[in-house]
Design a protein around this motif. Sequence first.
Motif, PDB file in Angstrom:
ATOM      1  N   HIS A 171       6.864  -7.776  15.226  1.00  0.00           N
ATOM      2  CA  HIS A 171       6.670  -8.112  13.817  1.00  0.00           C
ATOM      3  C   HIS A 171       7.154  -6.948  12.965  1.00  0.00           C
ATOM      4  N   GLU A 172       8.319  -7.122  12.354  1.00  0.00           N
ATOM      5  CA  GLU A 172       8.986  -6.013  11.684  1.00  0.00           C
ATOM      6  C   GLU A 172       8.187  -5.433  10.515  1.00  0.00           C
ATOM      7  N   PRO A 173       7.532  -6.241   9.651  1.00  0.00           N
ATOM      8  CA  PRO A 173       6.737  -5.622   8.579  1.00  0.00           C
ATOM      9  C   PRO A 173       5.632  -4.712   9.110  1.00  0.00           C
ATOM     10  N   THR A 174       5.056  -5.068  10.246  1.00  0.00           N
ATOM     11  CA  THR A 174       4.025  -4.208  10.839  1.00  0.00           C
ATOM     12  C   THR A 174       4.630  -2.913  11.343  1.00  0.00           C
ATOM     13  N   ARG A 175       5.775  -3.011  12.012  1.00  0.00           N
ATOM     14  CA  ARG A 175       6.442  -1.802  12.502  1.00  0.00           C
ATOM     15  C   ARG A 175       6.774  -0.866  11.337  1.00  0.00           C
ATOM     16  N   ARG A 176       7.304  -1.454  10.263  1.00  0.00           N
ATOM     17  CA  ARG A 176       7.705  -0.638   9.113  1.00  0.00           C
ATOM     18  C   ARG A 176       6.480   0.023   8.471  1.00  0.00           C
ATOM     19  N   PHE A 177       5.388  -0.717   8.347  1.00  0.00           N
ATOM     20  CA  PHE A 177       4.181  -0.155   7.745  1.00  0.00           C
ATOM     21  C   PHE A 177       3.659   1.006   8.582  1.00  0.00           C
ATOM     22  N   LEU A 178       3.611   0.847   9.880  1.00  0.00           N
ATOM     23  CA  LEU A 178       3.099   1.912  10.744  1.00  0.00           C
ATOM     24  C   LEU A 178       4.010   3.137  10.737  1.00  0.00           C
ATOM     25  N   ARG A 179       5.308   2.920  10.509  1.00  0.00           N
ATOM     26  CA  ARG A 179       6.248   4.044  10.424  1.00  0.00           C
ATOM     27  C   ARG A 179       6.139   4.768   9.090  1.00  0.00           C
ATOM     28  N   GLU A 180       6.123   4.014   8.001  1.00  0.00           N
ATOM     29  CA  GLU A 180       6.292   4.608   6.678  1.00  0.00           C
ATOM     30  C   GLU A 180       4.979   4.901   5.958  1.00  0.00           C
ATOM     31  N   THR A 181       3.974   4.055   6.141  1.00  0.00           N
ATOM     32  CA  THR A 181       2.681   4.236   5.470  1.00  0.00           C
ATOM     33  C   THR A 181       1.650   4.809   6.422  1.00  0.00           C
ATOM     34  N   GLY A 182       1.507   4.205   7.584  1.00  0.00           N
ATOM     35  CA  GLY A 182       0.615   4.728   8.604  1.00  0.00           C
ATOM     36  C   GLY A 182      -0.846   4.349   8.401  1.00  0.00           C
ATOM     37  N   LEU A 183      -1.701   4.975   9.198  1.00  0.00           N
ATOM     38  CA  LEU A 183      -3.144   4.757   9.169  1.00  0.00           C
ATOM     39  C   LEU A 183      -3.837   6.112   9.183  1.00  0.00           C
ATOM     40  N   PRO A 184      -5.020   6.207   8.582  1.00  0.00           N
ATOM     41  CA  PRO A 184      -5.744   7.487   8.652  1.00  0.00           C
ATOM     42  C   PRO A 184      -6.074   7.833  10.102  1.00  0.00           C
ATOM     43  N   VAL A 224       0.860  -1.184   0.000  1.00  0.00           N
ATOM     44  CA  VAL A 224       0.000   0.000   0.000  1.00  0.00           C
ATOM     45  C   VAL A 224       0.898   1.235   0.000  1.00  0.00           C
ATOM     46  N   PRO A 225       0.994   1.959  -1.110  1.00  0.00           N
ATOM     47  CA  PRO A 225       1.841   3.151  -1.128  1.00  0.00           C
ATOM     48  C   PRO A 225       1.318   4.202  -0.149  1.00  0.00           C
ATOM     49  N   ALA A 226       2.222   4.887   0.500  1.00  0.00           N
ATOM     50  CA  ALA A 226       1.812   5.930   1.439  1.00  0.00           C
ATOM     51  C   ALA A 226       0.958   6.985   0.737  1.00  0.00           C
ATOM     52  N   ARG A 227       1.272   7.247  -0.526  1.00  0.00           N
ATOM     53  CA  ARG A 227       0.530   8.280  -1.253  1.00  0.00           C
ATOM     54  C   ARG A 227      -0.932   7.901  -1.446  1.00  0.00           C
ATOM     55  N   LEU A 228      -1.248   6.598  -1.454  1.00  0.00           N
ATOM     56  CA  LEU A 228      -2.639   6.174  -1.624  1.00  0.00           C
ATOM     57  C   LEU A 228      -3.496   6.715  -0.489  1.00  0.00           C
ATOM     58  N   LEU A 229      -2.987   6.612   0.743  1.00  0.00           N
ATOM     59  CA  LEU A 229      -3.728   7.132   1.888  1.00  0.00           C
ATOM     60  C   LEU A 229      -3.703   8.658   1.909  1.00  0.00           C
ATOM     61  N   ASP A 230      -2.561   9.245   1.579  1.00  0.00           N
ATOM     62  CA  ASP A 230      -2.464  10.705   1.580  1.00  0.00           C
ATOM     63  C   ASP A 230      -3.444  11.321   0.588  1.00  0.00           C
ATOM     64  N   GLN A 231      -3.544  10.732  -0.603  1.00  0.00           N
ATOM     65  CA  GLN A 231      -4.447  11.264  -1.621  1.00  0.00           C
ATOM     66  C   GLN A 231      -5.907  11.101  -1.221  1.00  0.00           C
ATOM     67  N   GLU A 232      -6.212  10.022  -0.530  1.00  0.00           N
ATOM     68  CA  GLU A 232      -7.606   9.744  -0.182  1.00  0.00           C
ATOM     69  C   GLU A 232      -8.067  10.550   1.022  1.00  0.00           C
ATOM     70  N   PHE A 233      -7.210  10.621   2.047  1.00  0.00           N
ATOM     71  CA  PHE A 233      -7.627  11.241   3.305  1.00  0.00           C
ATOM     72  C   PHE A 233      -7.083  12.652   3.488  1.00  0.00           C
ATOM     73  N   GLY A 234      -6.065  13.024   2.704  1.00  0.00           N
ATOM     74  CA  GLY A 234      -5.494  14.352   2.813  1.00  0.00           C
ATOM     75  C   GLY A 234      -4.178  14.352   3.555  1.00  0.00           C
ATOM     76  N   HIS A 235      -3.263  15.186   3.104  1.00  0.00           N
ATOM     77  CA  HIS A 235      -1.967  15.323   3.778  1.00  0.00           C
ATOM     78  C   HIS A 235      -2.188  15.825   5.206  1.00  0.00           C
ATOM     79  N   GLY A 236      -1.457  15.270   6.113  1.00  0.00           N
ATOM     80  CA  GLY A 236      -1.583  15.652   7.516  1.00  0.00           C
ATOM     81  C   GLY A 236      -2.678  14.925   8.254  1.00  0.00           C
ATOM     82  N   ARG A 237      -3.435  14.076   7.539  1.00  0.00           N
ATOM     83  CA  ARG A 237      -4.516  13.327   8.184  1.00  0.00           C
ATOM     84  C   ARG A 237      -4.240  11.834   8.246  1.00  0.00           C
TER      85      ARG A 237
END
Length: 389
Positions: free
Chosen positions: A227-240, A199-212
Amino acid sequence: MSTTEAGFPAITLTEAELDRYVTHPPTRGLLGGTGLPAATGLLTFSPLRTHGLRTLADATDAPFRVADELRDRLVIGELLNPAGMDRESILLDGGTGELTTAYLFDPSRPRPRPFASSLATLLRFAAVTEELAGLRGRFASLADRYGPETAAEATRRLLSLFEEGAGGEVPPYWKAAALIRPLALAAGPGTTSGLTLDVPARLLDQEFGHGRVVRFEEVDFPATLTHEPTRRFLRETGLPEAAVLFHADTDVPLPTLREYVTEEGADDSSWGELPPPHADHLIRLGRLIEDHSVVVDGRTGAVLTFTEPDATLHPLNTDVSTLAFTFWLLHHERTIDEHLGNELTTEAYDQLAAAMIHTLSAVDPTGTAPGTDWHYWTEMFQDEAGGVL
């Protein structure tokens, strides 16, 4: 009636069987000639094999509350809705060849809805939708391509094919299929993330807005999140930070489930038993409506719901990548329907819910996995009264 085997079983009818019910020449030709497949990925004609041709009046035990002229419609099949959903019957007008759908035994939803102008059109619509699912035929060029642009291209192609066969007036079921099912292509398989999806980080940024979109730092993670893949995802991609049904935990560091229960539930007599011993390995990511917390297993990356106050755990998503995709899917569906003037939610909520469940299951089968007796997203998608979609 006969069944032939030619790669796929076909259901055909004799002239004598057709004479009583079907006068439309093209429909008679199809039913008496090449016949109908017993099932496709979207629908089944097995009721025709089981019962033969029968009218709507004959198929229902009690009066079906529709106009009298519809009682002679022929019940020939059913939509293959996801498990747990009522099946909608497919009705044929023997004089015109027109097809509609209706719930036979639900008086709260008696109104038939347009489905296809003919059996030939219906079979074409089902075939191209299956081509999309397999990325073959007219969708073969989209194989191994992912992202919102790919999803939009798939929708354009499928909707165009439907419009050609429906004179520009696409029935709600097929419109929902064209607008929702291609969304499974918005994120590709997890070849680099170590998770189900990339899931590219930009996918969430474009959908929910930068800073959100909330992205976490190492200091925000408890030691039990290994679980390292989970840690990396939460660091680099994040959640709305906020999505349909969801609010992220922004008061970091992220608590373990045991810490959360100790702080929030220890003094509340309405809460049930404390969570199981492995609650130290469950990390709370945020909350869902209806008193549910989203937690991730720090050892495996599996995502679950923790239900308050009865303190029960249920599978939610395979991992944080499909959790983020679910938030994106819900938000994007609302954007689409608002653009249509809420046409899908007012005209075909149940058909939209089925398309949403199918689309999520295509990338994350958690809700349909053996042993899953309750699934939050499946229940919420179907909650028409709650207006989730």
